[in-house]
Write a protein that holds these residues in place. Structure first.
Motif, PDB file in Angstrom:
ATOM      1  N   TRP A  46       0.810  -1.213   0.000  1.00  0.00           N
ATOM      2  CA  TRP A  46       0.000   0.000   0.000  1.00  0.00           C
ATOM      3  C   TRP A  46       0.853   1.278   0.000  1.00  0.00           C
ATOM      4  CZ3 TRP A  46       0.584   3.467   3.966  1.00  0.00           C
ATOM      5  CH2 TRP A  46       1.194   3.012   5.132  1.00  0.00           C
ATOM      6  N   CYS A  47       1.974   1.288   0.692  1.00  0.00           N
ATOM      7  CA  CYS A  47       2.804   2.495   0.765  1.00  0.00           C
ATOM      8  C   CYS A  47       3.503   2.753  -0.563  1.00  0.00           C
ATOM      9  CB  CYS A  47       3.832   2.347   1.883  1.00  0.00           C
ATOM     10  SG  CYS A  47       4.855   3.814   2.126  1.00  0.00           S
ATOM     11  N   LEU A  48       4.119   1.730  -1.121  1.00  0.00           N
ATOM     12  CA  LEU A  48       4.790   1.881  -2.409  1.00  0.00           C
ATOM     13  C   LEU A  48       3.796   2.250  -3.506  1.00  0.00           C
ATOM     14  CD1 LEU A  48       7.348   1.599  -4.140  1.00  0.00           C
ATOM     15  CD2 LEU A  48       6.823  -0.834  -4.383  1.00  0.00           C
ATOM     16  N   ILE A  53       1.523   5.811  -7.672  1.00  0.00           N
ATOM     17  CA  ILE A  53       0.362   6.308  -8.402  1.00  0.00           C
ATOM     18  C   ILE A  53       0.318   7.839  -8.393  1.00  0.00           C
ATOM     19  CG2 ILE A  53      -1.257   6.288  -6.445  1.00  0.00           C
ATOM     20  CD1 ILE A  53      -3.384   5.290  -8.392  1.00  0.00           C
ATOM     21  N   ILE A  54       0.733   8.459  -7.293  1.00  0.00           N
ATOM     22  CA  ILE A  54       0.778   9.921  -7.258  1.00  0.00           C
ATOM     23  C   ILE A  54       1.860  10.447  -8.203  1.00  0.00           C
ATOM     24  CG2 ILE A  54       1.280  11.924  -5.806  1.00  0.00           C
ATOM     25  CD1 ILE A  54       0.008  10.454  -3.477  1.00  0.00           C
ATOM     26  N   ARG A 272      -4.368  -7.967   4.786  1.00  0.00           N
ATOM     27  CA  ARG A 272      -3.138  -7.598   5.472  1.00  0.00           C
ATOM     28  C   ARG A 272      -2.041  -7.338   4.439  1.00  0.00           C
ATOM     29  NH1 ARG A 272      -6.440  -7.388   8.813  1.00  0.00           N
ATOM     30  NH2 ARG A 272      -6.458  -8.233  10.956  1.00  0.00           N
ATOM     31  N   PRO A 273      -2.214  -6.315   3.607  1.00  0.00           N
ATOM     32  CA  PRO A 273      -1.201  -6.054   2.576  1.00  0.00           C
ATOM     33  C   PRO A 273       0.093  -5.528   3.182  1.00  0.00           C
ATOM     34  CG  PRO A 273      -2.810  -4.276   2.630  1.00  0.00           C
ATOM     35  CD  PRO A 273      -3.314  -5.335   3.571  1.00  0.00           C
ATOM     36  N   VAL A 274       1.189  -5.876   2.553  1.00  0.00           N
ATOM     37  CA  VAL A 274       2.485  -5.382   3.011  1.00  0.00           C
ATOM     38  C   VAL A 274       2.612  -3.907   2.640  1.00  0.00           C
ATOM     39  CG1 VAL A 274       3.559  -7.637   2.833  1.00  0.00           C
ATOM     40  CG2 VAL A 274       3.591  -6.098   0.859  1.00  0.00           C
ATOM     41  N   ALA A 275       3.564  -3.248   3.238  1.00  0.00           N
ATOM     42  CA  ALA A 275       3.769  -1.830   2.931  1.00  0.00           C
ATOM     43  C   ALA A 275       4.532  -1.649   1.624  1.00  0.00           C
ATOM     44  CB  ALA A 275       4.514  -1.141   4.077  1.00  0.00           C
ATOM     45  N   ILE A 276       5.570  -2.452   1.428  1.00  0.00           N
ATOM     46  CA  ILE A 276       6.413  -2.309   0.232  1.00  0.00           C
ATOM     47  C   ILE A 276       6.790  -3.695  -0.279  1.00  0.00           C
ATOM     48  CG2 ILE A 276       8.616  -1.479  -0.675  1.00  0.00           C
ATOM     49  CD1 ILE A 276       8.560   0.740   1.368  1.00  0.00           C
ATOM     50  N   ASN A 277       6.581  -3.912  -1.564  1.00  0.00           N
ATOM     51  CA  ASN A 277       7.017  -5.133  -2.227  1.00  0.00           C
ATOM     52  C   ASN A 277       7.501  -4.750  -3.622  1.00  0.00           C
ATOM     53  OD1 ASN A 277       7.516  -7.703  -3.157  1.00  0.00           O
ATOM     54  ND2 ASN A 277       5.351  -8.211  -3.474  1.00  0.00           N
ATOM     55  N   PHE A 278       8.799  -4.647  -3.790  1.00  0.00           N
ATOM     56  CA  PHE A 278       9.360  -4.159  -5.047  1.00  0.00           C
ATOM     57  C   PHE A 278       9.108  -5.117  -6.209  1.00  0.00           C
ATOM     58  CE2 PHE A 278      11.962  -1.894  -1.885  1.00  0.00           C
ATOM     59  CZ  PHE A 278      11.780  -0.592  -2.337  1.00  0.00           C
TER      60      PHE A 278
END
Length: 360
Positions: A46-48, A53-54, A272-278
């Motif tokens: 969600w954070c990445l 997107i912005i 429970r999505p992770v914050a960052i997954n490259f």
């Protein structure tokens, strides 16, 4: 605009107001790409996803201004050429004052950036499609490269729309008969089969032998036969159709957001999505780019706009509203559902609602 000024001179063609232009551009940008955002958000984090997107929304808006500037430049070239033709047709017996004014407006040494003249070169009164502008500004290699990229994009666009429509209708049609099943055991067995690897080979209905894959192909052929001929037709004056489409589209997205919010309030966050997954960046990048794609159809929408001096403002409002819409849709979806489908609408089918209730 850099290097020139876009005027809002009246034109003879049919025009529409700023509000209608806002709706047209909104409909142009918002499409099936938005339905893939929750799925890629859950994979990339969600954070990445929020940052990407912005960032891509800003880049997309900047490139849109490039298209507008190119249109204004193409109009300037056309107006300049028209003045050159008129210059050579002038009769030699005109009075000195008129001749002095015309020479000031049409002299080859006069820069195109003049702002204080009565005639402004940079307008959007003539519609220049991307292919026409490529012919004006590019060499042969550039034109070939442009059309190659455009063909690849249109093929991908067509494949996405056809697959989304056919898959959505297939799932709605096939699952409708099962929605009346009251036996929980049969339901859970059915749901287990649905989540298996042979989804397409299962029967579309329990009492029929037509598989889901065959039904998908039938719907796809029907979609092609119905809407394929429209590609060679000229459809104009779609003002009320566009407004109706915008209303239904906003209603659909609002309902999905409200349902997800209700699930979050009533049952808490299942996802429970992770914050960052490259590793999810490639699919996230593609979905975000496609969700903001509007450049290819801008010339047809901007040319009839009545007040062209506010083009940049209308586009900025559209991008702000749409980006906010996308973020709210995706964020509520990834936290409301434990598993987010690649096509977000599939999370709202009857079996998904039953499955969510059964797992509580």
């Amino acid at each position: 605009m850099p290097g020139g000024r876009i005027s809002s001179l009246p034109v003879d063609t049919v025009s529409y107001s700023n509000l209608v232009g806002f709706i047209f551009i909104f409909n142009l940008i918002v499409g099936t790409g938005a339905l893939t955002l929750p799925g890629v958000f859950s994979k990339a984090g969600w954070c990445l996803s929020l940052v990407v997107i912005i960032l891509l929304a800003i880049i997309s808006y900047i490139t849109v201004t490039f298209v507008i500037e190119s249109m204004a430049g193409a109009n300037a070239i056309k107006n300049w050429q028209s003045l050159q033709v008129l210059r050579h047709r002038r009769s030699s017996n005109e009075d000195e004052d008129n001749e002095r004014f015309f020479n000031a407006a049409a002299s080859e040494t006069t820069p195109l950036t003049i702002q204080n003249m009565e005639f402004h070169y940079y307008q959007l009164t003539h519609k220049f499609e991307l292919g026409e502008m490529a012919t004006i500004f590019f060499n042969d290699f550039g034109r070939i490269l442009f059309y190659l990229c455009f063909i690849i994009y249109l093929y991908g666009d067509l494949s996405i729309y056809s697959a989304v429509v056919a898959k959505s209708l297939r799932d709605v049609i096939c699952e409708h008969e099962h929605s009346n099943t009251s036996d929980i055991t049969n339901w859970m067995q059915y749901l287990g089969n649905f989540e298996g690897n042979e989804t397409n080979e299962r029967a579309c209905w329990q009492d029929h032998t037509i598989s889901r894959l065959i039904m998908y192909r039938i719907i796809l052929i029907g979609f092609t036969l119905i809407f394929g001929p429209l590609a060679v037709l000229s459809i104009q004056k779609t003002k009320y159709l566009q407004i109706l489409t915008a209303l239904f589209r906003c209603l659909a997205f609002a309902l999905m957001i409200c349902i997800a919010l209700k699930m979050l309030v009533m049952d808490g966050a299942r996802g429970r999505p992770v914050a960052i997954n490259f590793y999810g960046i490639p699919s996230l990048f593609g979905a975000c780019v496609y969700s903001f794609m509007c450049h290819h159809s801008l010339p047809s929408l901007l040319e009839p706009l009545r007040n062209k001096s506010v083009v940049a403002k209308i586009l900025s409002y559209d991008y702000i509203v749409i980006c906010t819409f996308y973020i709210v849709l995706a964020m509520t979806g990834i936290f409301a559902f434990k598993h987010v489908e690649d096509l977000y609408t599939l999370n709202f089918l009857p079996y998904q609602v039953f499955l969510s209730a059964a797992k509580v």
